[in-house]
Scaffold this motif. Structure first.
Motif: not given
Length: 622
Positions: A14, A20, A72, A158, A202
């Protein structure tokens, strides 16, 4: 010998914290570093000045999903070796060092004094300074989804490494071990506490499933995944096998020292059953070896564990008092009554769990409303009143009194239906023989022909009799038993002039389960108060901040945060207990918490004022 435990399915990074991610197939990892370019950039929200050394800073410094659910939907793009952040409306920012884009970012996120930050080469903006690599087990994600009856994209967690093992939650068993993936070796430090950001889908940028609430109510904790550090450099690649190599000598100790991370007693971990002891016809003691004993240390009286299993109809969590513990060998004892009727957990543990088996557990926890400790109030006289399996609290208190050479007067009254039900009473008698100031009373309510003595009586507990030798204006009372029993004892004590402030009723809750629909982000209740209300926030230093709650704030937590006060708050649903504070004043819950707050305490993320309110004191999440 290496032990195969799973497979690496995906590798993610990330580039900009909170935004995102991107998938990669292969990556070279350096010792004591994370994945290259992972969370190297972040957007400051204006609450904290830029660190001139560009060192690690806490997540509260940056724009994040707990307050901006739509992150996101912002795209992170690579183009000709440049990095861009694209707004959902198409507007784009070039991510460059020394260029802040303050005005443009402020228009996007409505904060003042915003800017871009890039970490130095030795760190990144991970959730914790030592959280170099986050690992998510797809098997666990699938189990959570099955429980909720909802499909989840694992990217909402994540993680950097998405792995798959044979059993869900088995990643917790990796904590404190060295594992190999490809030519890399990692040490697993601790489990990951999940926050509100995992509730955000997301794909839509909308909070659609209350993940912390789901985890806490169904599984009894708010953890999913583990953090690890790289201890041997090398290359990892998608579909690599994962092996446990050996125990990692310092991993748990190092993982427990991180000040921003949850304390070790919060961590779910697998404890091994080392001994079973029959205490009565329906009570058996289970001795467990705790792998975190060295970092948790002393266990205070009236502490309890939460045990977590998968039942026939879903996950089950139950709380049991730690009736005894041995610091020397890291073992602790749970004395559990085999319940009848529709009970699932106690029949299972009595019939199925054998010596050598492991069980997922968390704790020890203790009610934050309990202020008495023998080393804090050594001159208080004690009255312990208990019934049935509530004697487990008494054994933990008596053991501590014996250890601390407590010299004040102590009376203990224990009520059972039949003498055969008096599990652990013989242990109490043996311990009290070593304490000259302790007087035990056994009351047997339903047994005919009982031979009565000075300390063994037929009938219900007589409060006048058990308080004869006590000074009632210098007393601490412990109640533990069924709710009706405790209420009756409290009423009798109040009648004799004992204040409720001096009565501690030992109440611990196994988290409540909710229907699957409850996790689909239910609308919060509107505040009853339609006018502003003053709030006094008492800091740990004693300093007082005076602020104003407004109806549009909703919860007390929102009012506190928007006044500029930074406090710990992860789940924002009354699950993690990070924002559990003492309260003076009338409040209501806009969000139903997973477990009730102790009397005169409140979850700031759930509560709204009904009058002027004082918030004071802080408790570690339990």
């Amino acid at each position: 010998m290496k032990n195969l435990v799973g497979k690496l399915l995906r590798i993610m990074r990330y580039p900009i914290k909170g935004f995102c991610g991107e998938e990669i197939v292969q990556i070279k990892l350096k010792k004591n570093h994370g994945i290259a370019h992972d969370r190297r950039w972040a957007i400051r929200n204006g609450s904290t000045p830029q660190d001139s050394a560009h060192d690690w800073q806490a997540c509260q410094t940056f724009v994040r999903m707990t307050q901006h659910e739509d992150l996101p939907l912002y795209n992170v793009e690579h183009c000709k070796n440049s990095l861009y952040l694209r707004h959902p409306n198409g507007e784009r920012i070039a991510i460059k060092k020394y260029k802040n884009h303050t005005e443009q970012l402020s228009s996007w996120f409505s904060h003042n004094d915003m800017g871009l930050s890039k970490s130095n080469d030795s760190t990144a903006y991970w959730d914790h300074k030592d959280a170099h690599i986050s690992i998510i087990n797809i098997s666990t994600v699938k189990a959570i989804a099955k429980t909720a009856g909802i499909d989840f994209d694992p990217q909402r967690y994540r993680g950097n490494l998405l792995i798959e093992t044979k059993e869900p939650w088995s990643e917790f068993a990796l904590v404190g071990h060295r594992v190999s993936i490809g030519s890399v070796e990692l040490e697993v430090l601790r489990p990951i506490e999940r926050c509100k950001s995992t509730s955000v889908n997301p794909a839509t940028g909308v909070s659609d499933t209350n993940i912390p609430h789901l985890l806490s109510s169904q599984y009894g904790h708010v953890y999913c995944g583990v953090y690890a550090r790289v201890v041997r450099a090398g290359v990892i690649e998608k579909n690599d096998n994962i092996y446990v190599v050996s125990p990692a000598k310092n991993a748990i100790e190092d993982g427990s020292r991180t000040s921003t991370a949850p304390s070790p007693e919060q961590w779910p971990r697998f404890m091994q059953l080392v001994k079973r002891v029959k205490e009565s016809h329906n009570v058996e003691s289970f001795w467990f070896k705790d792998p975190l004993a060295n970092v948790i240390g002393d266990i205070v009286p009236a502490s309890y564990l939460r045990l977590h299993i998968q039942g026939d109809y879903g996950p089950i969590t139950r709380s049991y008092t730690i009736s005894k513990s041995n610091i020397s060998d890291g073992t602790l004892r749970l004395s559990i009554k085999k319940e009848s009727g529709e009970a699932q957990f106690s029949p299972w543990i009595h019939s199925m769990l054998q010596v050598g088996d492991t069980l997922l557990a968390s704790g020890p926890f203790v009610d934050p409303a309990m202020t008495w400790r023998p080393d804090i109030k050594p001159h208080k006289e004690l009255l312990i009143i208990t019934a049935g399996i509530g004697i487990t609290v008494a054994t933990s208190i008596i053991a501590r009194l014996k250890k601390s050479n407590y010299s004040s007067t102590v009376n203990i009254a224990y009520s059972v239906r039949y003498k055969k039900d008096s599990a652990l009473w013989q242990e109490i008698l043996e311990d009290t023989c070593l304490l000259e100031t302790v007087t035990p009373f056994l009351y047997v309510t339903q047994e005919q022909g009982l031979r009565q003595t000075k300390d063994k009586k037929n009938g219900r507990i007589n409060v006048s009799n058990i308080t004869k030798n006590l000074t009632l204006d210098n007393i601490q009372v412990f109640l533990c038993g069924p709710a009706s029993f405790s209420k009756s004892m409290r009423d009798s004590l109040n009648h004799k002039g004992v204040s409720n402030d001096d009565i501690h009723e030992d109440v611990f809750y196994s988290p409540k389960s909710f229907s699957a629909g409850m996790y689909n982000k239910p609308a919060n209740k509107e505040p009853s108060l339609s006018e502003t209300s003053p709030i006094s926030f008492v800091h740990a230093s004693g300093e007082i901040s005076n602020l104003l709650w407004k109806p549009e704030h909703g919860t007390l937590l929102n009012a506190v945060e928007q006044s500029g006060i930074s406090i710990s708050a992860n789940c924002r649903s009354g699950a993690c207990r990070s924002c559990l504070y003492r309260i003076e004043g009338d409040i209501e819950n806009l969000i139903p918490p997973v477990s009730p707050a102790p009397k005169n305490w409140a979850y700031l993320c759930c509560a709204a004022p009904l009058s002027s309110v004082t918030i004071k004191g802080k408790v570690n999440s339990q």
